[in-house]
Design an enzyme around this catalytic site. Structure first.
Site, mmCIF file in Angstrom:
data_model
loop_
_atom_site.group_PDB
_atom_site.id
_atom_site.type_symbol
_atom_site.label_atom_id
_atom_site.label_comp_id
_atom_site.label_asym_id
_atom_site.label_seq_id
_atom_site.Cartn_x
_atom_site.Cartn_y
_atom_site.Cartn_z
ATOM 1 N N ASP A 114 7.442 -13.630 42.043
ATOM 2 C CA ASP A 114 6.745 -12.570 42.725
ATOM 3 C C ASP A 114 5.856 -12.878 43.445
ATOM 4 O O ASP A 114 5.058 -13.765 43.028
ATOM 5 C CB ASP A 114 6.283 -11.519 41.450
ATOM 6 C CG ASP A 114 6.772 -10.176 41.576
ATOM 7 O OD1 ASP A 114 6.124 -9.707 42.513
ATOM 8 O OD2 ASP A 114 7.221 -9.618 40.659
ATOM 9 N N HIS B 212 10.030 -2.690 36.131
ATOM 10 C CA HIS B 212 9.031 -2.362 35.555
ATOM 11 C C HIS B 212 8.195 -1.217 35.781
ATOM 12 O O HIS B 212 7.259 -0.869 35.372
ATOM 13 C CB HIS B 212 8.064 -3.556 35.555
ATOM 14 C CG HIS B 212 7.455 -3.882 36.919
ATOM 15 N ND1 HIS B 212 8.468 -4.466 38.155
ATOM 16 C CD2 HIS B 212 6.302 -4.172 37.414
ATOM 17 C CE1 HIS B 212 7.792 -4.630 39.097
ATOM 18 N NE2 HIS B 212 6.598 -4.489 38.649
ATOM 19 N N ASP B 213 8.632 -0.759 36.916
ATOM 20 C CA ASP B 213 7.852 0.569 37.607
ATOM 21 C C ASP B 213 8.453 1.793 37.337
ATOM 22 O O ASP B 213 8.000 3.088 37.863
ATOM 23 C CB ASP B 213 7.470 0.499 38.863
ATOM 24 C CG ASP B 213 6.625 -0.611 39.366
ATOM 25 O OD1 ASP B 213 5.736 -1.129 38.619
ATOM 26 O OD2 ASP B 213 6.729 -1.521 40.319
ATOM 27 N N ASP C 24 5.945 -8.208 46.535
ATOM 28 C CA ASP C 24 5.233 -7.000 46.211
ATOM 29 C C ASP C 24 4.495 -6.090 47.456
ATOM 30 O O ASP C 24 4.000 -6.798 48.243
ATOM 31 C CB ASP C 24 4.086 -7.420 45.182
ATOM 32 C CG ASP C 24 3.425 -6.175 44.208
ATOM 33 O OD1 ASP C 24 4.356 -5.684 43.737
ATOM 34 O OD2 ASP C 24 2.229 -5.953 44.714
ATOM 35 N N GLU D 62 9.829 -5.520 48.615
ATOM 36 C CA GLU D 62 9.519 -4.115 48.041
ATOM 37 C C GLU D 62 8.811 -3.383 49.104
ATOM 38 O O GLU D 62 7.561 -3.479 49.300
ATOM 39 C CB GLU D 62 8.525 -4.386 46.706
ATOM 40 C CG GLU D 62 8.567 -3.128 45.741
ATOM 41 C CD GLU D 62 7.224 -2.824 45.046
ATOM 42 O OE1 GLU D 62 7.243 -1.895 44.157
ATOM 43 O OE2 GLU D 62 6.209 -3.499 45.312
HETATM 44 C C1 GLC Z 1 4.206 -2.914 43.149
HETATM 45 C C2 GLC Z 1 4.566 -3.581 41.783
HETATM 46 C C3 GLC Z 1 3.752 -2.889 40.728
HETATM 47 C C4 GLC Z 1 2.375 -3.130 40.897
HETATM 48 C C5 GLC Z 1 2.063 -2.666 42.282
HETATM 49 C C6 GLC Z 1 0.537 -3.109 42.702
HETATM 50 O O1 GLC Z 1 4.539 -1.843 43.314
HETATM 51 O O2 GLC Z 1 5.838 -3.484 41.292
HETATM 52 O O3 GLC Z 1 3.924 -3.156 39.387
HETATM 53 O O4 GLC Z 1 1.351 -2.233 39.901
HETATM 54 O O5 GLC Z 1 2.830 -2.993 43.125
HETATM 55 O O6 GLC Z 1 0.745 -4.789 42.837
#
Ligand code: GLC
Ligand code: CA
Length: 555
Positions: free
Chosen positions: A100, A331-332, A201, A257
């Site tokens: 990540d 995980h979100d 991320d 992402e």
């Molecule tokens: C992304 C991650 C999430 C995190 C956010 C801030 O969306 O997947 O889990 O809280 O970024 O880093």
């Protein structure tokens, strides 16, 4: 075949949330040695790439997405030697490691920020985004993704810093070339260690173009930063720099992402290779929310027509132009069988397999989130104190403590959609705490582990686990699943999601019953050919049984 072949198109990725995967030393927290101990399990499942969510030094305000040292391992997760052993174990089994990359922000405990906040002329001041307030008010009206203002006042220097996420996640200032150099150096360092790719991320937010007040939606408390810092031309410029400086020098899988629209997705993941390999879209999960001022917190379900319209639009929009990912869980998000399927005793297994079929036969690289392959379900906490997620507590403060939302509504929405549903420990076996830990788990274990666990499912030929294993093997056997085109079918059918793939004279037909009823469907019988996979052993001509999924290949 028009599409050039690539290993990352043909791969299946498996995401590990390290805190919840396997605890090797009894402190209740998953760790790197826990992952290493289960590599044979992942190899058996057949996945090609393992994405491990952040394992770097972190005070864990947002479970590792707040990094205080990008080149070291979180104390609870182990040491750099443990990391090296894990990486070696992955490579020995012919798998690859995706790490990540969290560089929109760091932790406020990162030495850069510790320096930055000391004085206005500190050499690290410009590593972050500092502004004067408007009188006593923040510099602009932006709200943070985790509720509240996106700005935090800092007394030492009398200025405000930007944090699009929690207060403990200050945004890095990518406009500063020193920040970019530091990030690119750090990425190179990991590449030289032998990692095989980056999951980036919230990468769509790195290029901030201005700090103007954002639009305030009806009922909203804050303005949106969308226009100033989502998917800007500046972000694309930084990604091209990253491509040149780092990515082009290695054979990597890169996935952004970044959400956005189909057109924006194409810009990031275009087949010309100028930016990233592939992109996560959010529309089929976040886009299904009510879109009120409460954001994701709502009772909105996942009606077939809405879901299908979004998925088909992304499939058709990206094919031939960009590379997609296909996933329902991470995980979100809450657990997919609870959100899109049916987690009751009657249909949990059938619907988990149906959803897996629907996704794995689509165009794009599939991502499996740990536990999904067992059909793990939402835990649906009934007490606020069971939650661990900063997002939950901030939302509670903003909406419930201020009297705007009834506590019962909020608790119901948390139970449906909160991220902690996906963060309960991996269910390994039927021993106490599901075999995750010998200590006290950091978050409660889902009570259904005696019935839903890896040990039992590996032995049961009809389990969700063995179904995933077969789906993954099929992807490795049939190029049509990877490279075939995509043709939506039965678009107006209220019950059935169907599509075709075609490649070099072969046709793959996929029919999935989205409901808990037997419904009419003749398409699959008419398609003919060989059955590749189904979640029912016996079919009924002209009908699909509850959550029935069928895939046939005609040569
Ligand atoms: C992304 C991650 C999430 C995190 C956010 C801030 O969306 O997947 O889990 O809280 O970024 O880093
Ligand atoms: Ca541990």
């Amino acid at each position: 075949m028009d599409e050039p072949r690539a290993w990352w198109k043909e791969a299946v990725v498996y995401q590990i949330y390290p805190r919840s995967f396997a605890d090797s030393n009894g402190d209740g927290i998953g760790d790197l040695n826990g992952i290493t101990a289960h590599l044979d399990y992942l190899h058996e499942l057949g996945v090609d790439v393992i994405w491990v969510s952040p394992f770097y030094k972190s005070p864990n305000d947002d479970n590792g997405y707040d990094i205080s040292d990008y080149r070291d391992i979180m104390d609870e997760f182990g040491t750099m030697e443990d990391f090296d052993r894990m990486l070696e174990g992955i490579h020995q089994r012919g798998m690859r490691l995706l790490i990540d990359l969290v560089v929109n922000h760091s932790s406020d405990e990162h030495p850069w920020f510790v320096e930055s906040r000391k004085s206005r002329d500190n050499p690290y001041r410009d590593y972050y985004i500092w502004r004067d307030g408007k009188g006593d008010a923040p510099p602009n009206n932006w709200g943070s993704c985790f509720s509240g203002s996106a700005w935090q006042y800092d007394e030492t220097t009398g200025q405000w810093y930007l944090h699009l996420f929690s207060r403990k996640q200050p945004d890095l200032n990518w406009a500063n070339p020193k920040v970019r150099d530091a990030v690119f150096d750090m990425m190179t360092w990991w590449c030289d260690k032998g990692i095989d790719g980056f999951r980036m991320d919230v990468i769509g937010m790195i290029g901030k173009e201005n700090f103007d007040d954002g639009e305030v939606g009806p009922g909203a408390l804050y303005g949106s930063f969308e226009k100033s810092c989502q998917h800007t031309a500046t972000t694309h410029r930084y990604l091209r720099m990253m491509r040149e400086r780092v990515l082009d020098h290695y054979d990597l899988l890169t996935v952004g992402e970044a959400g956005g629209t189909v057109e924006q997705g194409i810009q990031y993941a275009g087949l010309d290779g100028s930016e990233l390999n592939m992109i996560f879209s959010f529309e089929h999960n976040d886009g299904l929310n009510d879109g009120t001022e409460l954001g994701k917190w709502s009772d909105h379900g996942a009606p077939l027509n809405e879901f299908r319209e979004i998925m088909n639009r992304w499939q058709l929009g990206l094919i031939g132009k960009a590379w997609n990912t296909v996933y329902l869980s991470n995980h979100d998000q809450p657990r997919q069988v609870s959100r899109y399927g049916n987690d009751g005793p009657l249909f949990r297994v059938r619907s988990a397999k149906m959803l897996a079929t629907l996704i794995h036969m689509m165009h794009g690289t599939p991502y499996i989130y740990n536990g999904e392959e067992l059909g793990m379900t939402n835990i649906c906490f009934t007490r606020l104190e069971d939650y661990r997620d900063v997002e939950v507590f901030n939302a509670w403060k903003q909406w419930v403590e201020s009297g705007r939302v009834h506590p019962e509504d909020m608790m119901r929405w948390f139970a449906r959609i909160s991220r902690d549903n996906a963060r309960t420990p991996m269910q390994w076996d039927s021993s106490p705490n599901a075999g995750f830990t010998t200590g006290t788990p950091w978050i409660r274990v889902n009570g259904n582990y005696p019935d839903v666990n890896a040990a039992d499912e590996m032995k049961d030929p009809d389990s969700v686990f063995n179904y995933y294993k077969k789906l993954i093997a099929l992807r490795h056997e049939h190029l049509i699943i990877v490279y075939g085109n995509y043709i939506p079918m039965l678009n107006d059918d209220p019950n059935v999601y169907a599509y075709r793939r075609e490649l070099d004279g072969e046709t793959l037909t996929v029919c999935c019953n989205w409901t808990d009823r037997t419904v009419p469907c003749t398409l699959i019988d008419e398609a003919g050919g060989e059955e590749l996979i189904s979640n029912y052993r016996f079919h009924k001509p002209g009908l699909l049984q509850p959550y029935e999924a069928r895939v046939v290949l005609k040569k």
